[in-house]
Design an enzyme around this catalytic site. Structure first.
Site, PDB file in Angstrom:
ATOM      1  N   TRP A   2       3.609   2.641   3.656  1.00  0.00           N
ATOM      2  CA  TRP A   2       4.335   1.668   2.825  1.00  0.00           C
ATOM      3  C   TRP A   2       5.825   1.728   3.101  1.00  0.00           C
ATOM      4  O   TRP A   2       6.495   0.692   3.145  1.00  0.00           O
ATOM      5  CB  TRP A   2       4.019   1.879   1.347  1.00  0.00           C
ATOM      6  N   ASP A  26      10.387   2.434  -4.391  1.00  0.00           N
ATOM      7  CA  ASP A  26       9.050   1.870  -4.545  1.00  0.00           C
ATOM      8  C   ASP A  26       8.223   2.940  -5.271  1.00  0.00           C
ATOM      9  O   ASP A  26       7.923   3.986  -4.707  1.00  0.00           O
ATOM     10  CB  ASP A  26       8.467   1.555  -3.154  1.00  0.00           C
ATOM     11  N   LYS A  81      -1.909   0.098  -9.545  1.00  0.00           N
ATOM     12  CA  LYS A  81      -2.271   1.511  -9.453  1.00  0.00           C
ATOM     13  C   LYS A  81      -2.230   2.175 -10.822  1.00  0.00           C
ATOM     14  O   LYS A  81      -3.196   2.802 -11.226  1.00  0.00           O
ATOM     15  CB  LYS A  81      -1.347   2.257  -8.486  1.00  0.00           C
TER      16      LYS A  81
HETATM   17  C1  LIG Z   1      -0.163  -0.309  -2.963  1.00  0.00           C
HETATM   18  C2  LIG Z   1       1.244  -0.052  -2.570  1.00  0.00           C
HETATM   19  C3  LIG Z   1       2.102  -1.076  -2.098  1.00  0.00           C
HETATM   20  C4  LIG Z   1       1.614  -2.493  -1.886  1.00  0.00           C
HETATM   21  O1  LIG Z   1       1.623  -3.197  -3.037  1.00  0.00           O
HETATM   22  P1  LIG Z   1       1.236  -4.759  -3.060  1.00  0.00           P
HETATM   23  O2  LIG Z   1       1.389  -5.057  -4.512  1.00  0.00           O
HETATM   24  O3  LIG Z   1      -0.152  -4.882  -2.545  1.00  0.00           O
HETATM   25  O4  LIG Z   1       2.203  -5.486  -2.206  1.00  0.00           O
HETATM   26  C5  LIG Z   1       3.400  -0.760  -1.799  1.00  0.00           C
HETATM   27  N1  LIG Z   1       3.866   0.498  -1.926  1.00  0.00           N
HETATM   28  C6  LIG Z   1       3.080   1.506  -2.357  1.00  0.00           C
HETATM   29  C7  LIG Z   1       3.651   2.871  -2.485  1.00  0.00           C
HETATM   30  C8  LIG Z   1       1.744   1.260  -2.681  1.00  0.00           C
HETATM   31  O5  LIG Z   1       0.959   2.265  -3.105  1.00  0.00           O
END
Ligand SMILES: *Cc1c(COP(=O)(O)O)cnc(C)c1O
Length: 362
Positions: free
Chosen positions: A102, A170, A194
């Site tokens: 990511w 993030d 998540k």
């Molecule tokens: C799942 C995830 C993403 C992607 O998220 P989307 O909402 O599908 O764009 C980005 N960063 C991390 C750390 C993730 O676990």
């Protein structure tokens, strides 16, 4: 139907009571004899949901004055782009800590739209650790980190707070799982799917007075000022994901908030990591000091018994523990809503395997 223990990495487990309440609102929301799926986002009933969701985020994370809490669309992946458009100048530089798939996707966007400086990377060891001891140059526009690496099972334990550089995180896979200090960050963003709710909304916590400071022209929908000015109601918000997120936040608050969940999450992680470390048939893939309390990655020490193990956990009702294709092996995602009982079931299958294997060898 027998119980399923859902270890999926995302979209992932939600609290059962939240699912029950969410189901009722699909049939009849707030006794309106209307579904939450068919009411206006401007109706008083939904405005109350939005206000409550925002207030709960602020309360649970202790968000200081001067930050906006937004529920937007586009996934965390659009957050990669919003980071750049809102915080990087035309000729500016984005600094990134490259700790996994990511992070890499986030930094690729910076490469397209400006200058990229990868401050440190753990790609040399397939992202199985968190780089430390790097220095950050002073001439970057921001420093971007991924606090939990969903695929590789690592988590930043010591947040690299910076006095003079904006920190952007993030937090898609560990938000609301542990205490954070929001004032350390210029912006936090996280896809809901998540630890918060269903896919379809992305949470942003952004410091208002840092917005609008770059020399870029920002398209309306990607400009966070647009959404901050309209309380996430510039256009139709993702009504249902926000509602379910609100229910999850109510559940979290009612049980004791971050202080409670952080303790529970540690107990859950200890339970499974202790088994991985004491069972000779298993091995963790992440460096011990960087192990994630949300995504536990491990492999068998003997691939020949894979079929045996897979049969055991399938029989036990376990779902979603196959590892990501980039790591292989297994990944047990143990997000906030995962009860410790389900982890105990997984640990029991690991013990069962060891017993069986010992018998074969004796
Ligand atoms: C799942 C995830 C993403 C992607 O998220 P989307 O909402 O599908 O764009 C980005 N960063 C991390 C750390 C993730 O676990």
């Amino acid at each position: 139907m027998s119980k399923v223990h859902n270890f999926s990495a995302g979209p992932s487990i939600l609290n059962q009571e939240v699912i029950n309440q969410a189901s009722k609102a699909v049939a009849n929301f707030n006794n309106l004899n209307l579904s939450i799926l068919e009411i206006s986002h401007r109706s008083k009933d939904f405005v109350a949901v939005m206000d409550n969701a925002v207030a709960l985020v602020k309360e649970i994370l202790n968000v200081p004055e001067g930050y906006s809490v937004l529920f937007l669309q586009g996934g965390a992946s659009t957050g990669f782009l919003k980071t750049i458009l809102n915080f990087m100048n035309e000729n500016g530089t984005g600094a990134y800590l490259n700790t996994g798939a990511w992070s890499k996707k986030a930094l690729k966007e910076a490469e397209k739209l400006g200058k990229l400086n990868v401050i440190a990377s753990s790609e040399d060891k397939n992202f199985n650790y968190i780089p430390k001891g790097y220095t950050l140059p002073s001439d970057v526009d921001y420093f971007h980190i991924t606090t939990n690496n969903t695929i590789f099972g690592t988590q930043i334990k010591d947040i690299p707070t910076q006095d003079n550089t904006l920190l952007i995180a993030d937090m898609s896979s560990d938000i609301f799982s542990r205490k954070i200090n929001v004032s350390d960050y210029a912006m936090i963003y996280a896809g809901a799917q998540k630890n918060l709710g269903p896919a379809g909304t992305t949470l942003y916590i952004v410091k208002d007075d840092l917005l609008g400071k770059t020399d870029r022209t920002i398209p309306t929908m990607l400009d966070l000022r647009t959404h901050a000015a309209k309380g996430s109601m510039f256009n139709t918000p993702p009504v249902y994901p926000i509602y379910v997120s609100m229910l999850t936040l109510e559940w979290l608050k009612a049980n004791g908030g971050i202080e409670w969940i952080e303790k529970v999450n540690q107990e859950k992680a200890d339970l499974i990591y202790n088994e991985i470390d004491s069972n000779p048939l298993f091995e963790g893939t992440a460096a011990k000091e960087d192990r994630s309390n949300m995504n536990v990655t491990f492999v068998l020490t003997n691939e020949d018994i894979k079929e045996d193990f897979d049969a055991l956990w399938k029989t036990a009702g376990i779902s979603g523990i196959n590892g990501h294709r980039d790591v292989g092996g297994y990944r047990a995602s143990i997000y906030n809503a995962m009860p410790i009982e389900s982890i105990q079931v997984l640990v029991n299958t690991m013990k069962q395997l060891a017993n069986k294997y010992d018998l074969v060898n004796n």
